[in-house]
Write an enzyme that holds these catalytic residues in place. Sequence first.
Site, PDB file in Angstrom:
ATOM      1  N   LYS A   6     125.328   4.400  59.949  1.00  0.00           N
ATOM      2  CA  LYS A   6     123.730   5.422  59.692  1.00  0.00           C
ATOM      3  C   LYS A   6     122.334   4.258  60.032  1.00  0.00           C
ATOM      4  CE  LYS A   6     125.004   6.664  55.656  1.00  0.00           C
ATOM      5  NZ  LYS A   6     125.043   7.788  54.282  1.00  0.00           N
TER       6      LYS A   6
ATOM      7  N   TYR B 166      98.990 -11.965  42.156  1.00  0.00           N
ATOM      8  CA  TYR B 166      98.014 -10.839  41.747  1.00  0.00           C
ATOM      9  C   TYR B 166      98.341 -10.306  40.150  1.00  0.00           C
ATOM     10  CZ  TYR B 166      97.373  -9.504  46.846  1.00  0.00           C
ATOM     11  OH  TYR B 166      96.922  -9.206  47.642  1.00  0.00           O
TER      12      TYR B 166
HETATM   13  C1  LIG Z   1     126.559   7.603  54.280  1.00  0.00           C
HETATM   14  C2  LIG Z   1     127.621   8.549  53.983  1.00  0.00           C
HETATM   15  C3  LIG Z   1     128.721   7.374  53.286  1.00  0.00           C
HETATM   16  C4  LIG Z   1     128.961   6.643  53.707  1.00  0.00           C
HETATM   17  O1  LIG Z   1     129.472   5.754  52.384  1.00  0.00           O
HETATM   18  P1  LIG Z   1     129.625   4.230  51.854  1.00  0.00           P
HETATM   19  O2  LIG Z   1     129.666   4.937  50.272  1.00  0.00           O
HETATM   20  O3  LIG Z   1     128.335   3.746  51.986  1.00  0.00           O
HETATM   21  O4  LIG Z   1     131.128   4.025  51.644  1.00  0.00           O
HETATM   22  C5  LIG Z   1     130.110   8.499  53.801  1.00  0.00           C
HETATM   23  N1  LIG Z   1     130.086  10.105  53.952  1.00  0.00           N
HETATM   24  C6  LIG Z   1     128.739  10.357  54.293  1.00  0.00           C
HETATM   25  C7  LIG Z   1     128.602  11.896  54.029  1.00  0.00           C
HETATM   26  C8  LIG Z   1     127.270   9.580  53.790  1.00  0.00           C
HETATM   27  O5  LIG Z   1     126.475  10.579  54.261  1.00  0.00           O
END
Ligand SMILES: *Cc1c(COP(=O)(O)O)cnc(C)c1O
Length: 350
Positions: free
Chosen positions: A35, A244
């Site tokens: 993702k 800044y």
């Molecule tokens: C993002 C996610 C993962 C992966 O999690 P990691 O901690 O990056 O291994 C797995 N399952 C779900 C539902 C997620 O949202």
Amino acid sequence: MATGTLTIDLDALARNWKALDRASGAGVETGAVVKADGYGLGGDRVARVLAQAGARRFFVAAAEEGAQIRNALGPGPQICVFSGHMAGDTDMIGDLDLVPMLNSVDQLTRHMEGLPGRAFGIQLDTGMNRLGLEPAEWAAVRDIVLAAGPVLIMSHLACADEPGHPANLQQLTAFREMTDGCAVPRSLSATGGVLLGPNYHFDVTRPGMGVYGGLPFPEAEPVVGLSFPVIQTREVQPGESIGYGYTFTAPERRVVATVTAGYADGMHRALSNRGQLWFEGTPCPILGRVSMDLITADITHLGTVPPALDLLCPEQGVDAVADTAGTIGYEIMTSLGRRYARRYVGGAGT
Ligand SMILES: *Cc1c(COP(=O)(O)O)cnc(C)c1O
């Protein structure tokens, strides 16, 4: 000119996935979570490398991300969508053969009506209270759903990065109670859950962050390097200030380098006057505030003008930067800027 160079070691990525695949154990399938554009590293490249390493099942957050991964991989690998079957996604899910992880009775209805007979999975809520069917809802629809033949039943652990947290066992127990006897492949664990041990593995694991080289997988090999060209250097005299808000005033003469990235590139502003850039193993403290496109760092002690300074390098990984910025590696990775040039190394044949 790009604001920095992101170097992505595709061979290290593949080795991390293989290490988590071994940790998942024999007889357990290891999926891959790709993702957020492969945690910021380029979802298509990442997916192809992991497919070559042996991953057959991929997970994304949204159907659009699934489309990107399907285009990269072609037909065959299963692509599961955590957000399920959202209104407006029916054509994309159907045309690209995505597997929505249905989260509610509404989504179940939408899927059965919009894509009858097509593959789906189920996401259950076992305590996180974020996504998925609650125990009572599940009990009400379970028989109908199982008759329709889901390809996967999953839930997600809220505290898997803390092995001693009581929620882990509570969620495990709830997941068992909701799914024992279902005769459908089950998945509970992301990276953290893989490391909690075999009780948490079920049939399919879903690591993400560990594959990309960060905690909660302490043995992960670093995957990302990030380096910023130096635009200009100058001498700052005692009493002069930098950046800044004049938040840093030099107590003595300093040589300061200005590099080309800032918070618009995901360089957290919390690194102002706290973070470090590196040159060949030597830390160079960030002086003054991180601006939108620029950062200033102390190079007085280098005795040379470096062509570039590194944020991510062997001496400083994503988790170290995250610590300094008061966040987690996940956020550092997924906010890596779009203005960076990406240099992929390894990944032969992908
Ligand atoms: C993002 C996610 C993962 C992966 O999690 P990691 O901690 O990056 O291994 C797995 N399952 C779900 C539902 C997620 O949202």
